[in-house]
Design a protein around this motif. Structure first.
Motif, mmCIF file in Angstrom:
data_model
loop_
_atom_site.group_PDB
_atom_site.id
_atom_site.type_symbol
_atom_site.label_atom_id
_atom_site.label_comp_id
_atom_site.label_asym_id
_atom_site.label_seq_id
_atom_site.Cartn_x
_atom_site.Cartn_y
_atom_site.Cartn_z
ATOM 1 N N ILE A 163 -35.427 -7.084 -26.604
ATOM 2 C CA ILE A 163 -34.974 -5.791 -26.091
ATOM 3 C C ILE A 163 -33.580 -5.922 -25.464
ATOM 4 O O ILE A 163 -32.708 -5.075 -25.679
ATOM 5 N N ALA A 164 -33.345 -6.987 -24.705
ATOM 6 C CA ALA A 164 -32.021 -7.203 -24.112
ATOM 7 C C ALA A 164 -30.964 -7.382 -25.198
ATOM 8 O O ALA A 164 -29.876 -6.802 -25.119
ATOM 9 N N PHE A 165 -31.285 -8.151 -26.223
ATOM 10 C CA PHE A 165 -30.354 -8.349 -27.338
ATOM 11 C C PHE A 165 -30.104 -7.029 -28.073
ATOM 12 O O PHE A 165 -28.970 -6.725 -28.452
ATOM 13 N N SER A 166 -31.142 -6.238 -28.241
ATOM 14 C CA SER A 166 -31.002 -4.934 -28.902
ATOM 15 C C SER A 166 -30.099 -4.006 -28.095
ATOM 16 O O SER A 166 -29.291 -3.271 -28.671
ATOM 17 N N LEU A 167 -30.249 -4.014 -26.781
ATOM 18 C CA LEU A 167 -29.374 -3.194 -25.932
ATOM 19 C C LEU A 167 -27.915 -3.623 -26.056
ATOM 20 O O LEU A 167 -27.015 -2.779 -26.089
ATOM 21 N N LEU A 168 -27.688 -4.922 -26.135
ATOM 22 C CA LEU A 168 -26.327 -5.420 -26.325
ATOM 23 C C LEU A 168 -25.760 -4.950 -27.665
ATOM 24 O O LEU A 168 -24.620 -4.481 -27.745
ATOM 25 N N MET A 169 -26.565 -5.024 -28.723
ATOM 26 C CA MET A 169 -26.121 -4.562 -30.039
ATOM 27 C C MET A 169 -25.899 -3.044 -30.035
ATOM 28 O O MET A 169 -24.956 -2.547 -30.658
ATOM 29 N N LEU A 170 -26.746 -2.305 -29.307
ATOM 30 C CA LEU A 170 -26.566 -0.857 -29.204
ATOM 31 C C LEU A 170 -25.246 -0.531 -28.516
ATOM 32 O O LEU A 170 -24.533 0.398 -28.920
ATOM 33 N N LEU A 187 -39.202 0.494 -28.971
ATOM 34 C CA LEU A 187 -37.933 0.586 -28.242
ATOM 35 C C LEU A 187 -36.748 0.208 -29.132
ATOM 36 O O LEU A 187 -35.695 0.845 -29.075
ATOM 37 N N VAL A 188 -36.917 -0.801 -29.974
ATOM 38 C CA VAL A 188 -35.856 -1.166 -30.914
ATOM 39 C C VAL A 188 -35.609 -0.014 -31.884
ATOM 40 O O VAL A 188 -34.469 0.343 -32.179
ATOM 41 N N MET A 189 -36.693 0.599 -32.373
ATOM 42 C CA MET A 189 -36.565 1.736 -33.281
ATOM 43 C C MET A 189 -35.858 2.906 -32.596
ATOM 44 O O MET A 189 -35.013 3.571 -33.198
ATOM 45 N N MET A 190 -36.166 3.159 -31.334
ATOM 46 C CA MET A 190 -35.496 4.239 -30.613
ATOM 47 C C MET A 190 -34.004 3.947 -30.446
ATOM 48 O O MET A 190 -33.182 4.864 -30.450
ATOM 49 N N MET A 191 -33.648 2.676 -30.303
ATOM 50 C CA MET A 191 -32.228 2.317 -30.221
ATOM 51 C C MET A 191 -31.528 2.602 -31.545
ATOM 52 O O MET A 191 -30.371 3.041 -31.551
ATOM 53 N N THR A 192 -32.223 2.374 -32.663
ATOM 54 C CA THR A 192 -31.605 2.710 -33.955
ATOM 55 C C THR A 192 -31.433 4.221 -34.078
ATOM 56 O O THR A 192 -30.429 4.684 -34.626
ATOM 57 N N LEU A 193 -32.380 4.991 -33.552
ATOM 58 C CA LEU A 193 -32.242 6.450 -33.569
ATOM 59 C C LEU A 193 -31.063 6.895 -32.704
ATOM 60 O O LEU A 193 -30.280 7.764 -33.105
ATOM 61 N N LEU A 194 -30.924 6.311 -31.530
ATOM 62 C CA LEU A 194 -29.785 6.646 -30.665
ATOM 63 C C LEU A 194 -28.461 6.305 -31.333
ATOM 64 O O LEU A 194 -27.484 7.042 -31.198
ATOM 65 N N ASP A 195 -28.434 5.207 -32.067
ATOM 66 C CA ASP A 195 -27.222 4.832 -32.792
ATOM 67 C C ASP A 195 -26.879 5.895 -33.837
ATOM 68 O O ASP A 195 -25.726 6.312 -33.958
ATOM 69 N N VAL A 248 -29.323 -4.078 -37.091
ATOM 70 C CA VAL A 248 -30.159 -4.693 -38.109
ATOM 71 C C VAL A 248 -30.576 -6.103 -37.674
ATOM 72 O O VAL A 248 -31.635 -6.590 -38.067
ATOM 73 N N LEU A 249 -29.775 -6.747 -36.825
ATOM 74 C CA LEU A 249 -30.110 -8.098 -36.359
ATOM 75 C C LEU A 249 -31.408 -8.138 -35.555
ATOM 76 O O LEU A 249 -32.295 -8.934 -35.863
#
Length: 145
Positions: free
Chosen positions: A61-68, A113-121, A11-12
């Motif tokens: 995107i890098a921050f999102s990958l870290l959160m993922l 890409l951020v949305m796809m990371m939420t889907l992967l989560d 969510v961040l």
């Protein structure tokens, strides 16, 4: 510490993107958001004397990958907090999908890409929960053990 297990960390980056997207006006154009995301804000000199330019989009995107990564670690839990986290992650993905489809400011590759990371989560959380539930109940391919 309980909030950490229930709160989806992805969510961040979604909130950060929302701040960037809505900071201009109520209905920011996709071009204005792309311009904000593509503007260099940090330059790092490499050992080869080349400059590595980092944009807000790259950093997000890098921050999102870290959160993922941390979300995937959290998805291995099977307690009540993990189930609530999976539900909140699903709500977050639905919010991202609606924003991506309905608002022009969210039709960018960075947000996709951020949305796809939420889907992967969401997928990882449910897959891990199903596999661990099968193991807990002793279900095998031929029936109950």
């Amino acid at each position: 510490m309980r909030v950490f297990t229930v709160f989806p960390l992805l969510v961040l980056p979604v909130l950060i993107y929302n701040v960037i997207a809505w900071s201009g006006s109520a209905f920011t154009s996709v071009d204005a958001v792309r311009e904000r995301m593509d503007k260099d804000f940090l330059s790092v000199t490499m050992a080869s004397d080349t400059t590595w330019d980092i944009t807000p989009g790259h950093a997000l995107i890098a921050f999102s990958l870290l959160m993922l990564f941390f979300e995937l670690l959290k998805s291995t839990g099977t307690g009540r907090g993990a189930i609530i986290n999976h539900a909140f992650s699903m709500v977050l993905f639905i919010v991202c999908l609606v924003e991506f489809l309905m608002f022009p400011a969210f039709a960018t590759s960075v947000f996709f890409l951020v949305m796809m990371m939420t889907l992967l989560d969401v997928m990882a959380g449910f897959i891990v929960t199903i596999i661990s539930a099968r193991r807990d109940f002793g279900v095998s391919d031929g029936g109950f053990d």
